[in-house]
Design a protein around this motif. Structure first.
Motif, PDB file in Angstrom:
ATOM      1  N   ARG A 159      39.992  28.763  23.825  1.00  0.00           N
ATOM      2  CA  ARG A 159      39.077  27.768  24.400  1.00  0.00           C
ATOM      3  C   ARG A 159      39.856  26.536  24.831  1.00  0.00           C
ATOM      4  O   ARG A 159      40.917  26.222  24.278  1.00  0.00           O
ATOM      5  CB  ARG A 159      38.016  27.367  23.370  1.00  0.00           C
ATOM      6  N   LEU A 160      39.325  25.832  25.811  1.00  0.00           N
ATOM      7  CA  LEU A 160      39.955  24.598  26.251  1.00  0.00           C
ATOM      8  C   LEU A 160      39.974  23.576  25.124  1.00  0.00           C
ATOM      9  O   LEU A 160      39.000  23.448  24.375  1.00  0.00           O
ATOM     10  CB  LEU A 160      39.217  24.019  27.457  1.00  0.00           C
ATOM     11  N   LYS A 161      41.085  22.849  25.027  1.00  0.00           N
ATOM     12  CA  LYS A 161      41.232  21.839  23.975  1.00  0.00           C
ATOM     13  C   LYS A 161      40.386  20.601  24.242  1.00  0.00           C
ATOM     14  O   LYS A 161      39.869  19.994  23.323  1.00  0.00           O
ATOM     15  CB  LYS A 161      42.696  21.397  23.871  1.00  0.00           C
ATOM     16  N   ARG A 162      40.293  20.206  25.513  1.00  0.00           N
ATOM     17  CA  ARG A 162      39.648  18.940  25.848  1.00  0.00           C
ATOM     18  C   ARG A 162      38.447  19.165  26.760  1.00  0.00           C
ATOM     19  O   ARG A 162      38.599  19.508  27.919  1.00  0.00           O
ATOM     20  CB  ARG A 162      40.641  18.009  26.529  1.00  0.00           C
ATOM     21  N   LEU A 163      37.270  18.938  26.219  1.00  0.00           N
ATOM     22  CA  LEU A 163      36.020  18.934  26.977  1.00  0.00           C
ATOM     23  C   LEU A 163      35.310  17.630  26.658  1.00  0.00           C
ATOM     24  O   LEU A 163      35.328  17.180  25.507  1.00  0.00           O
ATOM     25  CB  LEU A 163      35.121  20.102  26.580  1.00  0.00           C
ATOM     26  N   ALA A 164      34.691  17.027  27.647  1.00  0.00           N
ATOM     27  CA  ALA A 164      33.911  15.809  27.431  1.00  0.00           C
ATOM     28  C   ALA A 164      32.460  16.126  27.769  1.00  0.00           C
ATOM     29  O   ALA A 164      32.086  16.225  28.937  1.00  0.00           O
ATOM     30  CB  ALA A 164      34.441  14.679  28.304  1.00  0.00           C
ATOM     31  N   TYR A 165      31.648  16.327  26.736  1.00  0.00           N
ATOM     32  CA  TYR A 165      30.238  16.665  26.919  1.00  0.00           C
ATOM     33  C   TYR A 165      29.401  15.413  27.171  1.00  0.00           C
ATOM     34  O   TYR A 165      29.680  14.345  26.609  1.00  0.00           O
ATOM     35  CB  TYR A 165      29.687  17.365  25.672  1.00  0.00           C
ATOM     36  N   ALA A 166      28.355  15.575  27.968  1.00  0.00           N
ATOM     37  CA  ALA A 166      27.364  14.515  28.115  1.00  0.00           C
ATOM     38  C   ALA A 166      26.654  14.334  26.776  1.00  0.00           C
ATOM     39  O   ALA A 166      26.442  15.304  26.036  1.00  0.00           O
ATOM     40  CB  ALA A 166      26.360  14.889  29.207  1.00  0.00           C
ATOM     41  N   VAL A 167      26.303  13.106  26.474  1.00  0.00           N
ATOM     42  CA  VAL A 167      25.565  12.815  25.244  1.00  0.00           C
ATOM     43  C   VAL A 167      24.270  13.623  25.254  1.00  0.00           C
ATOM     44  O   VAL A 167      23.509  13.592  26.218  1.00  0.00           O
ATOM     45  CB  VAL A 167      25.279  11.301  25.131  1.00  0.00           C
ATOM     46  N   GLY A 168      24.071  14.400  24.196  1.00  0.00           N
ATOM     47  CA  GLY A 168      22.873  15.226  24.070  1.00  0.00           C
ATOM     48  C   GLY A 168      22.971  16.597  24.692  1.00  0.00           C
ATOM     49  O   GLY A 168      22.026  17.381  24.610  1.00  0.00           O
ATOM     50  N   CYS A 169      24.107  16.916  25.335  1.00  0.00           N
ATOM     51  CA  CYS A 169      24.260  18.194  26.050  1.00  0.00           C
ATOM     52  C   CYS A 169      25.431  19.022  25.530  1.00  0.00           C
ATOM     53  O   CYS A 169      26.085  19.738  26.284  1.00  0.00           O
ATOM     54  CB  CYS A 169      24.436  17.947  27.545  1.00  0.00           C
ATOM     55  N   ASN A 170      25.718  18.923  24.237  1.00  0.00           N
ATOM     56  CA  ASN A 170      26.808  19.671  23.631  1.00  0.00           C
ATOM     57  C   ASN A 170      26.219  20.787  22.765  1.00  0.00           C
ATOM     58  O   ASN A 170      25.650  20.516  21.713  1.00  0.00           O
ATOM     59  CB  ASN A 170      27.678  18.743  22.781  1.00  0.00           C
ATOM     60  N   PRO A 171      26.356  22.042  23.181  1.00  0.00           N
ATOM     61  CA  PRO A 171      25.749  23.130  22.421  1.00  0.00           C
ATOM     62  C   PRO A 171      26.346  23.318  21.021  1.00  0.00           C
ATOM     63  O   PRO A 171      25.738  23.983  20.193  1.00  0.00           O
ATOM     64  CB  PRO A 171      25.996  24.358  23.296  1.00  0.00           C
ATOM     65  N   ASP A 172      27.501  22.727  20.758  1.00  0.00           N
ATOM     66  CA  ASP A 172      28.098  22.831  19.421  1.00  0.00           C
ATOM     67  C   ASP A 172      27.438  21.894  18.414  1.00  0.00           C
ATOM     68  O   ASP A 172      27.562  22.115  17.214  1.00  0.00           O
ATOM     69  CB  ASP A 172      29.600  22.547  19.473  1.00  0.00           C
TER      70      ASP A 172
END
Length: 122
Positions: free
Chosen positions: A47-60
Motif C-alpha cells: 500500500r502507498l505510504k502517504r495518503l491524505a484523506y479528507a476529514v470524514g472520508c477515511n475508510p480506515d
C-alpha cells in the motif's frame, strides 16, 4: 459542504510529489484522498505510504455510511482520479504554511482554497 484536507496530512504527499517531479492525484474510491503519483509503497503490504484523506472520508477510521455519504454528497457517485501539478499556487501555499485545503465541487469544476486550520480538525 466542502471537504477539508488537513495540511499536516497533505504536506508529506505534496512534498513527495515535488521531490519525485510527479503529479499529485485526487482520488475518490475507497474514501477521498490525495496521493503522489508513483508514491513510495510499504514493503509489508504494497500500500502507498502517504495518503491524505479528507476529514470524514477515511475508510480506515470513519464509518462506511458516513464517509460514503459525505464523499457522494460533495463529489457524486462515480469513482475518479484527477491529476494536478503539485507546483500550482494553492499546493505551494499549503506546502509552505500551516493552512488546510478546502475542496468544493460543481458538476464541472473542482475548486481548492487554503483555509486556516481549525482546532478540532473539521
Amino acid at each position: 459542504m466542502p471537504l477539508r484536507f488537513k495540511g499536516a496530512d497533505l504536506r508529506p504527499v505534496l512534498a513527495e510529489a515535488v521531490a519525485n517531479r510527479s503529479r499529485v492525484i485526487l482520488a475518490k474510491d475507497q474514501g477521498v484522498y490525495f496521493l503522489a503519483e508513483g508514491g513510495e509503497r510499504r514493503p509489508e503490504d504494497g500500500r502507498l505510504k502517504r495518503l491524505a484523506y479528507a476529514v470524514g472520508c477515511n475508510p480506515d477510521v470513519d464509518p462506511f455510511d458516513n464517509w460514503w455519504e459525505l464523499s457522494r454528497a460533495e463529489l457524486g457517485g462515480d469513482d475518479f482520479g484527477e491529476f494536478f501539478d503539485p507546483n500550482e499556487r494553492v499546493f505551494t501555499r499549503i506546502l509552505n504554511s500551516e493552512d488546510d485545503l478546502e475542496l468544493s465541487a460543481t458538476a464541472t469544476h473542482l475548486s481548492f482554497k487554503p483555509v486556516p486550520p481549525t482546532p478540532d480538525g473539521h
